[in-house]
Design an enzyme around this catalytic site. Structure first.
Site, PDB file in Angstrom:
ATOM      1  N   LYS A  19       0.911  -1.123  -0.104  1.00 57.11           N
ATOM      2  CA  LYS A  19      -0.141  -0.004  -0.144  1.00 57.11           C
ATOM      3  C   LYS A  19       0.864   1.250   0.086  1.00 57.11           C
ATOM      4  O   LYS A  19       1.689   1.392   0.660  1.00 57.11           O
ATOM      5  CB  LYS A  19      -0.942   0.033   1.213  1.00 57.11           C
ATOM      6  CG  LYS A  19      -1.975   1.216   1.439  1.00 57.11           C
ATOM      7  CD  LYS A  19      -3.104   1.081   2.074  1.00 57.11           C
ATOM      8  CE  LYS A  19      -2.504   1.346   3.769  1.00 57.11           C
ATOM      9  NZ  LYS A  19      -3.898   1.311   4.559  1.00 57.11           N
TER      10      LYS A  19
ATOM     11  N   ARG B  17     -10.724  -1.381   6.690  1.00 55.18           N
ATOM     12  CA  ARG B  17      -9.559  -2.323   7.660  1.00 55.18           C
ATOM     13  C   ARG B  17      -9.222  -1.381   8.835  1.00 55.18           C
ATOM     14  O   ARG B  17      -9.326  -2.218   9.759  1.00 55.18           O
ATOM     15  CB  ARG B  17      -8.575  -2.846   6.852  1.00 55.18           C
ATOM     16  CG  ARG B  17      -7.295  -1.564   6.338  1.00 55.18           C
ATOM     17  CD  ARG B  17      -6.685  -1.288   7.481  1.00 55.18           C
ATOM     18  NE  ARG B  17      -5.374  -0.731   6.910  1.00 55.18           N
ATOM     19  CZ  ARG B  17      -4.602   0.153   7.695  1.00 55.18           C
ATOM     20  NH1 ARG B  17      -5.034   1.077   8.832  1.00 55.18           N
ATOM     21  NH2 ARG B  17      -3.327   0.449   7.225  1.00 55.18           N
TER      22      ARG B  17
ATOM     23  N   LYS C  35       2.053  12.645  17.058  1.00 56.78           N
ATOM     24  CA  LYS C  35       0.510  12.469  17.172  1.00 56.78           C
ATOM     25  C   LYS C  35       0.135  11.908  18.376  1.00 56.78           C
ATOM     26  O   LYS C  35       0.870  10.764  19.145  1.00 56.78           O
ATOM     27  CB  LYS C  35      -0.005  11.494  16.012  1.00 56.78           C
ATOM     28  CG  LYS C  35      -0.137  12.399  14.696  1.00 56.78           C
ATOM     29  CD  LYS C  35      -0.812  11.459  13.748  1.00 56.78           C
ATOM     30  CE  LYS C  35      -1.037  12.140  12.186  1.00 56.78           C
ATOM     31  NZ  LYS C  35      -1.648  11.338  11.336  1.00 56.78           N
TER      32      LYS C  35
ATOM     33  N   SER D 202      -3.598   1.345  17.772  1.00 51.10           N
ATOM     34  CA  SER D 202      -3.418   1.015  16.296  1.00 51.10           C
ATOM     35  C   SER D 202      -2.630   1.964  15.421  1.00 51.10           C
ATOM     36  O   SER D 202      -2.716   3.158  15.487  1.00 51.10           O
ATOM     37  CB  SER D 202      -4.745   1.129  15.963  1.00 51.10           C
ATOM     38  OG  SER D 202      -4.969   0.833  14.566  1.00 51.10           O
TER      39      SER D 202
END
Lengths: 312, 312
Positions: free
Chosen positions: A67, A110, A218, A284
């Site tokens: 990807k 996903r 982040k 995640s």
């Protein structure tokens, strides 16, 4: 000349239902935990302050996927998407390309699936309320996944109009910030530039899937709050370098042995939630094996769809 | 909906001449040596023994590129190409895709260019003869580049028919193995499974561009012979992990300070050849910045070509 099927965003959505994406992502976590699927850590190509590119390869089920995807958080202000790119699916026996897919659509499916999979796996069995904070494309995908799994979901966004429009689109409910952040099963899907969850904000028994912090700087949760939780992640290597965990690892307050990969819980190699009172968190960063899983599902539907082709 | 131009192999060849590819690759080495272009090391996805995939990102000239490309050396026996894949070109200011290109065509152009660029940069100024050992797609590209730079070139291949057919196609000459390996400017472009150059095989003043060893276990030159040469490479990080240098570094006979990146020579930061008698070698692993350079040249020609599009 070879004809390569191309799945635009609409074709991805036509080929892969939310339910099927959820199952595929679960199977990918299991295959990865068992060592059947593999994945080098994703590579970041920095183009800061505007954004970054990620190259994410994975290998599994006789295929390799790559990807190439972006995160440019300022793009929506220019009418452009934050996340864009392509997924390339190849045959691992001979390297030949098999399909090209829209990366944003694969990513949304996903990411929504992973958020809810972690919530179902780590939340209390008697969890009632579910909420998503952040009503962008991936936030809507998480809400859609909760609904596909038979739950009502409330949506919160810092922009009330975005929350209302997303809720309307999905047939979901708008929540206040306080209500959303207090849900039994909470998914945060924000750009990760603001800490949503300061110290003391989560209550005993809650679960939070922290989906937004997937790049340098982040964070959606304060380190002091993260250490109050039983911490899970998608992949230690990625999460400790580019997820919420970075800040806690750098501060020396979280070490490898305090963090469990959710795949290990799914295959029974590790404990998930250990008590009704504990708070569980899932950090995640997004795994290439998840994208591979979605691409494989799409491929199986290629013959049923009238797909455009790329003539190599 | 966005229309993304697609360059098939024929479109890449129509858009980027051999001469222009040579200049673009030279400019890429210079920009990389000056720190203007950047590149994380390429990521290998192993699917051995059949082959491997490489994900190769680069950033430069306001763009990011990602090449997803294979090396499956047994493929030709099945009528399939060894090298296949796609190059994705994106705008680094907002992440939006700008073009998709056939990876094999881009790879051949830039690999041929790098081989000859190193030969011209490091060979003796009075070099007369040029030869390419290995008459596959990339070997032919190197021969074509020598010819575009005004040199006659001789071709050798372990398969005499392949050598004859390639020479015929290019208007070049077939050489014996001995003649080819003795050329003033030698390019080796083999699968890298056999050592072409054992100890003592090169004579004073020769240059060899070693293009074939770009993955685990590959080698075209014996370590004992490599250490007889003044060693150059495309990129120390890649070459010391996946090029000819691996074997010499592992054996402890070559260290970082004995190897010069060719870009440093091009910008005048390092010496190239230091005497007429010395043997120079160039260990090429193939750089993503080279692919980016070719993709950028192609993009400039997009409007002149009747390109197919991918409708995102």
């Amino acid at each position: 000349m070879t004809s390569l099927p191309f799945f635009s965003a609409l074709h991805v959505e036509a080929a892969v239902s939310t339910e099927r994406a959820f199952e595929a992502v679960r199977e990918a976590f299991v295959a990865y935990a068992r060592g059947e699927w593999s994945m080098p850590p994703k590579v970041y190509v920095p183009a800061y302050p505007a954004g970054d590119f990620r190259a994410m390869p994975a290998l599994g089920a006789g295929h390799a996927a790559l990807k190439w995807v972006t995160s440019f958080p300022g793009n929506p202000a220019q009418g452009l998407p934050t996340v864009t790119g392509l997924v390339l699916l190849s045959d691992a026996s001979n390297g030949m390309l098999r399909a090209v897919l829209d990366a944003a659509a694969v990513t949304a499916l996903r990411t929504g699936a992973a958020a809810v999979l972690a919530a179902e796996t780590l939340g209390r069995p008697d969890a009632q309320t579910a909420a998503v904070a952040g009503a962008g494309i991936n936030g809507k995908a998480a809400a859609r996944t909760f609904m596909a799994r038979g739950r009502e979901v409330a949506l919160y966004d810092v922009d009330p109009e975005r929350a209302a429009s997303a809720a309307d689109e999905l047939g979901a409910r708008v929540a206040t910030r306080e209500e959303a952040l207090g849900a039994d099963l909470l998914v945060t899907m924000t750009p990760g530039h603001e800490v949503l969850l300061p110290e003391g904000s989560l209550r005993p028994g809650q679960h939070v899937s922290l989906m937004g912090a997937d790049g340098p700087g982040k964070a959606e949760i304060a380190v002091e709050e993260l250490v109050r939780t039983n911490i899970f992640c998608d992949d230690w290597e990625q999460a400790s370098h580019n997820g919420e965990l970075v800040h806690a690892v750098e501060a020396g307050v979280v070490a490898r042995e305090q963090v469990t990969e959710v795949g290990a819980v799914l295959v029974g190699d590790a404990l998930g939630r250990t008590s009704d009172d504990e708070i569980t968190s899932f950090d995640s960063t997004g795994l290439a094996i998840q994208d591979l899983a979605i691409a494989l599902v799409a491929m199986k539907k290629a013959d049923e769809l009238d797909l455009p082709t790329i003539e190599l």
